[in-house]
Design a protein around this motif. Structure first.
Motif, PDB file in Angstrom:
ATOM      1  N   ASP A  86      -5.976  60.265 -72.219  1.00  0.00           N
ATOM      2  CA  ASP A  86      -5.459  61.055 -73.334  1.00  0.00           C
ATOM      3  C   ASP A  86      -4.043  61.488 -72.990  1.00  0.00           C
ATOM      4  OD1 ASP A  86      -5.319  63.935 -72.287  1.00  0.00           O
ATOM      5  OD2 ASP A  86      -7.395  63.432 -71.824  1.00  0.00           O
ATOM      6  N   MET A  87      -3.417  62.203 -73.923  1.00  0.00           N
ATOM      7  CA  MET A  87      -2.010  62.564 -73.733  1.00  0.00           C
ATOM      8  C   MET A  87      -1.789  64.036 -73.396  1.00  0.00           C
ATOM      9  SD  MET A  87      -0.196  60.205 -76.683  1.00  0.00           S
ATOM     10  CE  MET A  87       1.443  60.728 -76.195  1.00  0.00           C
ATOM     11  N   GLU A  88      -2.866  64.796 -73.242  1.00  0.00           N
ATOM     12  CA  GLU A  88      -2.712  66.216 -72.932  1.00  0.00           C
ATOM     13  C   GLU A  88      -3.154  66.591 -71.522  1.00  0.00           C
ATOM     14  OE1 GLU A  88      -2.481  65.376 -76.926  1.00  0.00           O
ATOM     15  OE2 GLU A  88      -4.465  65.341 -75.966  1.00  0.00           O
ATOM     16  N   SER A  89      -4.031  65.802 -70.915  1.00  0.00           N
ATOM     17  CA  SER A  89      -4.671  66.246 -69.672  1.00  0.00           C
ATOM     18  C   SER A  89      -3.696  66.434 -68.516  1.00  0.00           C
ATOM     19  CB  SER A  89      -5.783  65.273 -69.278  1.00  0.00           C
ATOM     20  OG  SER A  89      -6.896  65.423 -70.125  1.00  0.00           O
ATOM     21  N   ALA A  90      -2.717  65.552 -68.376  1.00  0.00           N
ATOM     22  CA  ALA A  90      -1.753  65.711 -67.281  1.00  0.00           C
ATOM     23  C   ALA A  90      -0.922  66.976 -67.479  1.00  0.00           C
ATOM     24  CB  ALA A  90      -0.845  64.490 -67.180  1.00  0.00           C
ATOM     25  N   ILE A  91      -0.569  67.274 -68.716  1.00  0.00           N
ATOM     26  CA  ILE A  91       0.202  68.486 -69.005  1.00  0.00           C
ATOM     27  C   ILE A  91      -0.609  69.722 -68.651  1.00  0.00           C
ATOM     28  CG2 ILE A  91       1.253  69.841 -70.869  1.00  0.00           C
ATOM     29  CD1 ILE A  91       1.814  67.103 -72.258  1.00  0.00           C
ATOM     30  N   VAL A  92      -1.882  69.707 -69.022  1.00  0.00           N
ATOM     31  CA  VAL A  92      -2.775  70.835 -68.732  1.00  0.00           C
ATOM     32  C   VAL A  92      -2.963  71.000 -67.227  1.00  0.00           C
ATOM     33  CG1 VAL A  92      -5.190  71.565 -68.897  1.00  0.00           C
ATOM     34  CG2 VAL A  92      -3.970  70.802 -70.942  1.00  0.00           C
ATOM     35  N   ALA A  93      -3.256  69.910 -66.535  1.00  0.00           N
ATOM     36  CA  ALA A  93      -3.499  69.987 -65.091  1.00  0.00           C
ATOM     37  C   ALA A  93      -2.257  70.452 -64.339  1.00  0.00           C
ATOM     38  CB  ALA A  93      -3.952  68.622 -64.575  1.00  0.00           C
ATOM     39  N   ARG A  94      -1.097  69.942 -64.737  1.00  0.00           N
ATOM     40  CA  ARG A  94       0.154  70.342 -64.069  1.00  0.00           C
ATOM     41  C   ARG A  94       0.426  71.832 -64.258  1.00  0.00           C
ATOM     42  NH1 ARG A  94       3.202  67.234 -66.677  1.00  0.00           N
ATOM     43  NH2 ARG A  94       3.183  65.474 -65.221  1.00  0.00           N
ATOM     44  N   ALA A  95       0.226  72.325 -65.469  1.00  0.00           N
ATOM     45  CA  ALA A  95       0.484  73.740 -65.746  1.00  0.00           C
ATOM     46  C   ALA A  95      -0.499  74.633 -64.994  1.00  0.00           C
ATOM     47  CB  ALA A  95       0.384  73.993 -67.251  1.00  0.00           C
ATOM     48  N   ALA A  96      -1.769  74.234 -64.963  1.00  0.00           N
ATOM     49  CA  ALA A  96      -2.766  75.029 -64.249  1.00  0.00           C
ATOM     50  C   ALA A  96      -2.465  75.065 -62.760  1.00  0.00           C
ATOM     51  CB  ALA A  96      -4.160  74.449 -64.493  1.00  0.00           C
ATOM     52  N   HIS A  97      -2.111  73.916 -62.210  1.00  0.00           N
ATOM     53  CA  HIS A  97      -1.783  73.843 -60.781  1.00  0.00           C
ATOM     54  C   HIS A  97      -0.583  74.725 -60.452  1.00  0.00           C
ATOM     55  CE1 HIS A  97      -1.454  72.024 -56.793  1.00  0.00           C
ATOM     56  NE2 HIS A  97      -0.166  71.880 -57.023  1.00  0.00           N
ATOM     57  N   ALA A  98       0.392  74.762 -61.345  1.00  0.00           N
ATOM     58  CA  ALA A  98       1.611  75.526 -61.077  1.00  0.00           C
ATOM     59  C   ALA A  98       1.353  77.021 -60.953  1.00  0.00           C
ATOM     60  CB  ALA A  98       2.639  75.259 -62.179  1.00  0.00           C
ATOM     61  N   VAL A  99       0.351  77.520 -61.656  1.00  0.00           N
ATOM     62  CA  VAL A  99       0.070  78.968 -61.610  1.00  0.00           C
ATOM     63  C   VAL A  99      -1.210  79.292 -60.847  1.00  0.00           C
ATOM     64  CG1 VAL A  99       1.344  79.419 -63.736  1.00  0.00           C
ATOM     65  CG2 VAL A  99      -1.114  78.927 -63.862  1.00  0.00           C
ATOM     66  N   GLY A 100      -1.848  78.261 -60.297  1.00  0.00           N
ATOM     67  CA  GLY A 100      -2.995  78.497 -59.442  1.00  0.00           C
ATOM     68  C   GLY A 100      -4.283  78.877 -60.150  1.00  0.00           C
ATOM     69  N   ILE A 101      -4.503  78.306 -61.344  1.00  0.00           N
ATOM     70  CA  ILE A 101      -5.763  78.563 -62.053  1.00  0.00           C
ATOM     71  C   ILE A 101      -6.510  77.239 -62.226  1.00  0.00           C
ATOM     72  CG2 ILE A 101      -4.866  80.595 -63.248  1.00  0.00           C
ATOM     73  CD1 ILE A 101      -4.573  78.882 -65.771  1.00  0.00           C
ATOM     74  N   PRO A 102      -7.820  77.275 -62.447  1.00  0.00           N
ATOM     75  CA  PRO A 102      -8.569  76.026 -62.616  1.00  0.00           C
ATOM     76  C   PRO A 102      -8.322  75.379 -63.973  1.00  0.00           C
ATOM     77  CG  PRO A 102     -10.034  77.901 -62.850  1.00  0.00           C
ATOM     78  CD  PRO A 102      -8.702  78.458 -62.432  1.00  0.00           C
ATOM     79  N   PHE A 103      -8.664  74.115 -64.038  1.00  0.00           N
ATOM     80  CA  PHE A 103      -8.573  73.365 -65.290  1.00  0.00           C
ATOM     81  C   PHE A 103      -9.763  72.421 -65.363  1.00  0.00           C
ATOM     82  CE2 PHE A 103      -6.785  70.501 -62.197  1.00  0.00           C
ATOM     83  CZ  PHE A 103      -7.272  69.266 -62.578  1.00  0.00           C
ATOM     84  N   LEU A 104     -10.036  71.966 -66.558  1.00  0.00           N
ATOM     85  CA  LEU A 104     -11.036  70.914 -66.735  1.00  0.00           C
ATOM     86  C   LEU A 104     -10.706  70.121 -67.984  1.00  0.00           C
ATOM     87  CD1 LEU A 104     -13.368  71.679 -69.140  1.00  0.00           C
ATOM     88  CD2 LEU A 104     -13.848  73.464 -67.477  1.00  0.00           C
ATOM     89  N   VAL A 105     -11.356  68.985 -68.098  1.00  0.00           N
ATOM     90  CA  VAL A 105     -11.186  68.095 -69.247  1.00  0.00           C
ATOM     91  C   VAL A 105     -12.535  67.913 -69.913  1.00  0.00           C
ATOM     92  CG1 VAL A 105     -10.471  65.802 -70.035  1.00  0.00           C
ATOM     93  CG2 VAL A 105      -9.327  66.867 -68.054  1.00  0.00           C
TER      94      VAL A 105
END
Length: 223
Positions: free
Chosen positions: A132-151
């Motif tokens: 998909d076209m959103e997951s990398a954006i979501v994962a990068r943003a979550a990693h940058a602020v130290g919070i979890p993410f999922l798809v």
């Protein structure tokens, strides 16, 4: 997972966002525009404790069919792979089993993978289940602020589905199909009608399969 509230979903389509909101999530609609999606997520991430890439996806794994559910905490980007913590990923295992969801990495792409060959190559090179076209954006943003993410995604176009030209037309800023442009493209290339109808049916299957997992995930965050 109660401590992870508030949770923010990011979707490309308005139809995806409606499902997320009905399940009780806040949601950002990027309308398939990577720059816009990035800006919206960056502006909102400081208020979140978990980010979700939510909606439908293209299938890369050959065994996945339209409507199949994918739950993942691993995203492969063009230059980096992001993984949520072992503890957080462990929390998703039971939910994935209850949903009958496939678990594995998801590919975050900056462009649509439109052909069978493109999807097959991505599958061989990455082993990602879906794209998909959103997951990398979501994962990068979550990693940058130290919070979890999922798809959380359901499969719309399987690995064998070619995307016709009308399906590649950019969405409106609200995340809806640009119907006049789609109609114009179909009139210019009428041979794509059968493929487009097949894709529409698969997309309906994928959207119809989203509410159950969405509500189950929302309930899991409230436990």
């Amino acid at each position: 997972m109660r401590t992870l509230l508030p949770v923010l979903c990011t979707s490309g389509l308005a139809a995806e966002a409606r499902v997320a909101r009905a399940a009780g999530f806040q949601v950002i609609v990027g309308a398939g525009d990577p720059e816009r999606t990035t800006d919206l997520v960056r502006a909102a991430v400081r208020h979140a404790k978990c980010l979700i890439s939510f909606g439908i996806a293209g299938g890369l794994a050959p065994h996945l069919r339209a409507g199949d559910v994918v739950l993942s905490a691993e995203v492969i980007g063009t230059e980096q792979t992001w993984r949520a913590s072992d503890r957080f990923r462990g929390q998703l295992v039971d939910l994935a089993c209850r949903l009958g969801a496939a678990q594995g990495p998801v590919l975050g792409a900056s462009v649509l993978l439109a052909s069978q060959d493109d999807k097959a190559q991505a599958w061989r090179e990455t082993g990602a289940l879906a794209v998909d076209m959103e997951s990398a954006i979501v994962a990068r943003a979550a990693h940058a602020v130290g919070i979890p993410f999922l798809v959380l995604r359901t499969i719309a176009d399987p690995a064998t589905r070619e995307l016709p030209s009308a399906a590649l037309i950019p969405l409106t800023r609200r995340g809806n199909p640009a119907l006049l442009q789609v109609l114009g493209d179909v009139l210019r290339r009428p041979r794509q009608i059968a493929t487009l109808c097949g894709l529409a049916g698969e997309t309906r299957q994928a959207l119809a399969a989203l509410p159950g997992p969405a509500h189950a995930l929302r309930a899991a965050f409230a436990l």
